[in-house]
Write a protein that holds these residues in place. Sequence first.
Motif, PDB file in Angstrom:
ATOM      1  N   SER A   5      -3.078   5.538   2.609  1.00 31.91           N
ATOM      2  CA  SER A   5      -1.662   5.594   2.249  1.00 31.91           C
ATOM      3  C   SER A   5      -0.761   5.803   3.459  1.00 31.91           C
ATOM      4  O   SER A   5       0.449   5.618   3.379  1.00 31.91           O
ATOM      5  N   TYR A  82       3.272  -1.293   2.323  1.00 28.32           N
ATOM      6  CA  TYR A  82       2.477  -0.072   2.432  1.00 28.32           C
ATOM      7  C   TYR A  82       1.433  -0.045   1.316  1.00 28.32           C
ATOM      8  O   TYR A  82       1.514  -0.805   0.352  1.00 28.32           O
ATOM      9  N   TYR A  84      -0.594   2.350  -1.533  1.00 23.87           N
ATOM     10  CA  TYR A  84      -0.544   3.613  -2.268  1.00 23.87           C
ATOM     11  C   TYR A  84      -1.587   3.602  -3.387  1.00 23.87           C
ATOM     12  O   TYR A  84      -2.103   2.560  -3.755  1.00 23.87           O
ATOM     13  N   TRP A  85      -1.926   4.784  -3.869  1.00 29.83           N
ATOM     14  CA  TRP A  85      -2.928   4.975  -4.906  1.00 29.83           C
ATOM     15  C   TRP A  85      -2.224   5.069  -6.249  1.00 29.83           C
ATOM     16  O   TRP A  85      -1.302   5.869  -6.416  1.00 29.83           O
ATOM     17  N   SER A  86      -2.630   4.244  -7.204  1.00 25.61           N
ATOM     18  CA  SER A  86      -2.025   4.256  -8.529  1.00 25.61           C
ATOM     19  C   SER A  86      -3.050   3.848  -9.562  1.00 25.61           C
ATOM     20  O   SER A  86      -3.726   2.829  -9.396  1.00 25.61           O
ATOM     21  N   TYR A  90      -6.143   1.304  -5.151  1.00 26.13           N
ATOM     22  CA  TYR A  90      -5.131   1.110  -4.123  1.00 26.13           C
ATOM     23  C   TYR A  90      -4.280  -0.099  -4.494  1.00 26.13           C
ATOM     24  O   TYR A  90      -4.775  -1.089  -5.014  1.00 26.13           O
TER      25      TYR A  90
END
Length: 106
Positions: A5, A82, A84-86, A90
């Motif tokens: 991240s 970018y 991000y973790w969701s 990723y």
Amino acid sequence: MLKPSDMIISNASIGTKCLLVEVKPKYEYKENQRTDTVIGYGYTVVLPDKQFEKLTVKIDGKQQMETPDGYTEVHFDDLALYIYWSQGQYTVGARAAGIHAVNNKT
């Protein structure tokens, strides 16, 4: 330790063209609840160089373009990608300072 991240992805990784297909408001959240306050817009583009994958680019502030009838080739100012973790995986996110139509319509 450097986390995924923390990484910024190169803009070259999305290809050379972005085709705008949809514009939606982005709302402010307070205490995990959506409010009626619009804080920006999400501009969804398809990426012909990436098998027409979709990417939504968030731009804070007022709406800069309308949803086109079909699609419009666009360019983003100060595009930043970018990771991000969701929801257990990723995901690639994007934000920019501005959006402009490219002169030639595709």
